[in-house]
Design a protein around this motif. Structure first.
Motif, mmCIF file in Angstrom:
data_model
loop_
_atom_site.group_PDB
_atom_site.id
_atom_site.type_symbol
_atom_site.label_atom_id
_atom_site.label_comp_id
_atom_site.label_asym_id
_atom_site.label_seq_id
_atom_site.Cartn_x
_atom_site.Cartn_y
_atom_site.Cartn_z
ATOM 1 N N TYR A 99 -5.896 -1.789 6.211
ATOM 2 C CA TYR A 99 -5.293 -0.776 7.549
ATOM 3 C C TYR A 99 -6.294 0.339 7.673
ATOM 4 O O TYR A 99 -6.758 0.788 8.753
ATOM 5 C CB TYR A 99 -3.765 -0.523 7.112
ATOM 6 N N HIS A 100 -6.214 1.294 6.812
ATOM 7 C CA HIS A 100 -6.791 2.721 6.931
ATOM 8 C C HIS A 100 -8.048 2.713 5.700
ATOM 9 O O HIS A 100 -8.617 3.759 5.450
ATOM 10 C CB HIS A 100 -6.125 3.942 6.748
ATOM 11 N N CYS B 66 0.720 -1.308 -0.003
ATOM 12 C CA CYS B 66 -0.112 0.091 -0.146
ATOM 13 C C CYS B 66 1.031 1.173 -0.045
ATOM 14 O O CYS B 66 1.783 1.401 0.897
ATOM 15 C CB CYS B 66 -0.828 0.065 1.263
ATOM 16 N N HIS C 27 0.148 4.018 1.055
ATOM 17 C CA HIS C 27 0.018 4.797 2.254
ATOM 18 C C HIS C 27 1.205 4.440 3.496
ATOM 19 O O HIS C 27 2.053 5.014 3.464
ATOM 20 C CB HIS C 27 -1.309 4.647 2.829
ATOM 21 N N ARG C 28 0.939 3.308 4.082
ATOM 22 C CA ARG C 28 1.663 3.052 5.006
ATOM 23 C C ARG C 28 2.485 1.522 4.835
ATOM 24 O O ARG C 28 3.008 0.937 5.648
ATOM 25 C CB ARG C 28 1.342 2.844 6.498
ATOM 26 N N TRP D 288 -7.881 3.002 2.444
ATOM 27 C CA TRP D 288 -7.693 3.763 1.214
ATOM 28 C C TRP D 288 -8.116 2.666 -0.015
ATOM 29 O O TRP D 288 -7.896 1.418 -0.052
ATOM 30 C CB TRP D 288 -6.177 3.929 0.930
ATOM 31 N N CYS E 244 -7.677 -1.386 1.230
ATOM 32 C CA CYS E 244 -6.557 -1.525 1.981
ATOM 33 C C CYS E 244 -7.203 -1.976 3.367
ATOM 34 O O CYS E 244 -8.073 -1.491 3.744
ATOM 35 C CB CYS E 244 -5.421 -0.578 2.125
HETATM 36 S S1 FES Z 1 -1.714 1.393 4.835
HETATM 37 FE FE1 FES Z 1 -3.151 1.057 3.419
HETATM 38 S S2 FES Z 1 -4.513 2.514 3.777
HETATM 39 FE FE2 FES Z 1 -2.920 3.025 5.292
#
Ligand code: FES
Ligand SMILES: [Fe+2]
Length: 332
Positions: free
Chosen positions: A72-73, A51, A53-54, A75, A70
């Motif tokens: 985790y958050h 991802c 993002h993170r 997205w 995703c």
């Molecule tokens: S790590 Fe994927 S949305 Fe934050």
């Protein structure tokens, strides 16, 4: 900096999954790169499994509509890997997961890591011939170096030792005429021998075998084909996929002419008899990979029966190979 992958392998298309498996995100590895596969509508999609993002693996997420969400958050990413939604916000950053070239053929989902992938090559005809009984034997990866695994399938010299009485009888060698041809696309060895084979597998599946053929289709496909009375009786086609330097996954396809035995029964019998052979090959390839790792690098010397090894190495590395023809005799 790690050693580069063989040039033709790095540029090639590699199967990573069966098309029927794409009902959920799948985590795969190709040449050390994590890849997520999923289906957006009808399209198979391949993204680098990270991802933006993170950096959580996108394969841990789920497919909603045509988007991968995703875990985790939350997205959302479209089939090009572009971020198209961030939960809790009106704006969307202009970021994307790296999208990879993907192609469906022969019941498999193929991916290329090359920035400019080559045209998808024609597959061996047996893989798409509806007049044959055909199946893929799903196999996991095992510890094996890619080029060594390809050579193993095409190597006529090891069965007497590694698969005694299953594939070859060590106590009953006989003269076999070998016609070897090769060119810039691969090579073929035709082994002609008189009468029936005396080991178990050939007796059961190959009937009155008179000709067996080993084929290498550069860079990662190998095929064993057995003929009797001018028509083939069994073709085993294997596409070898490099997950990492010393893990290789075979996609193995079996094709037999339609005959008296039903397809499901042939499938069971072929898998039952090839299971011990595969186990023995995997053990040898794992020992080889482990020992080469201890020594730091391979140090190979060629023998008179090593028809394919040097050709595989040259073509996988994108080097030219002259058109060649040789007639030999082996005791197999
Ligand atoms: S790590 Fe994927 S949305 Fe934050
Ligand atoms: Fe073998």
């Amino acid at each position: 900096m790690s050693e580069p992958w063989p040039a033709a392998v790095a540029a090639a298309w590699h199967p990573l999954a069966y098309a029927s498996e794409l009902d959920r995100p799948l985590a795969k590895t190709l040449m050390d790169i994590p890849v997520v596969l999923f289906r957006a509508g009808r399209d198979a999609v391949a993204l680098v499994d990270q991802c933006p993002h993170r950096n959580v693996p996108l394969s841990r997420g789920k497919v909603c509509g045509n988007h991968l969400v995703c875990a985790y958050h939350g997205w959302r990413f479209d089939l090009h890997g572009q971020c198209v939604g961030v939960p809790g916000a009106d704006s969307v950053p202009n970021v994307a997961a790296r999208s990879l070239a993907v192609h469906e053929a022969g019941g498999l989902v193929w991916v290329s890591l090359a920035p400019q992938p080559p045209p998808f090559p024609a597959l061996r005809p047996e893989l798409g011939d509806p007049s044959l009984d055909r199946f893929w034997w799903p196999l996991p990866s095992s510890r094996a170096r890619l080029l060594d695994a390809i050579e193993n399938l095409l190597d006529p010299a090891h069965p007497h030792f590694l698969h005694p009485y299953l594939v070859r009888r060590p106590d009953a060698r006989r003269a076999v005429d070998v016609h070897f041809t090769s060119n810039a696309r691969g090579g073929e060895a035709r082994y002609t021998e008189a009468g029936t084979q005396s080991a178990w597998l050939p007796r059961l599946f190959e009937g009155r075998r008179t000709i067996s053929i080993g084929r290498y289709v550069a860079p990662t496909v190998a095929q064993l084909s057995f003929e009797s009375d001018d028509s083939f009786t069994l073709a085993i086609t294997v596409v070898f996929v490099p997950e990492s330097r010393d893990r290789t996954r075979p996609f193995a396809h079996f094709a037999t002419p339609r005959g008296l035995l039903p397809g499901w029964l042939k499938r069971r019998a072929l898998i039952a008899f090839h299971t011990p052979v595969l186990r023995q090959d995997r053990q040898a390839l794992a020992l080889q990979a482990e020992n080469i790792e201890r020594m730091g690098a391979p140090d190979y010397h060629q023998g008179p029966l090593d028809l394919f090894g040097p050709l595989i190495w040259r073509l996988a590395n994108g080097l030219s190979s002259p058109t060649e023809e040789r007639k030999l005799q082996f005791w197999l």
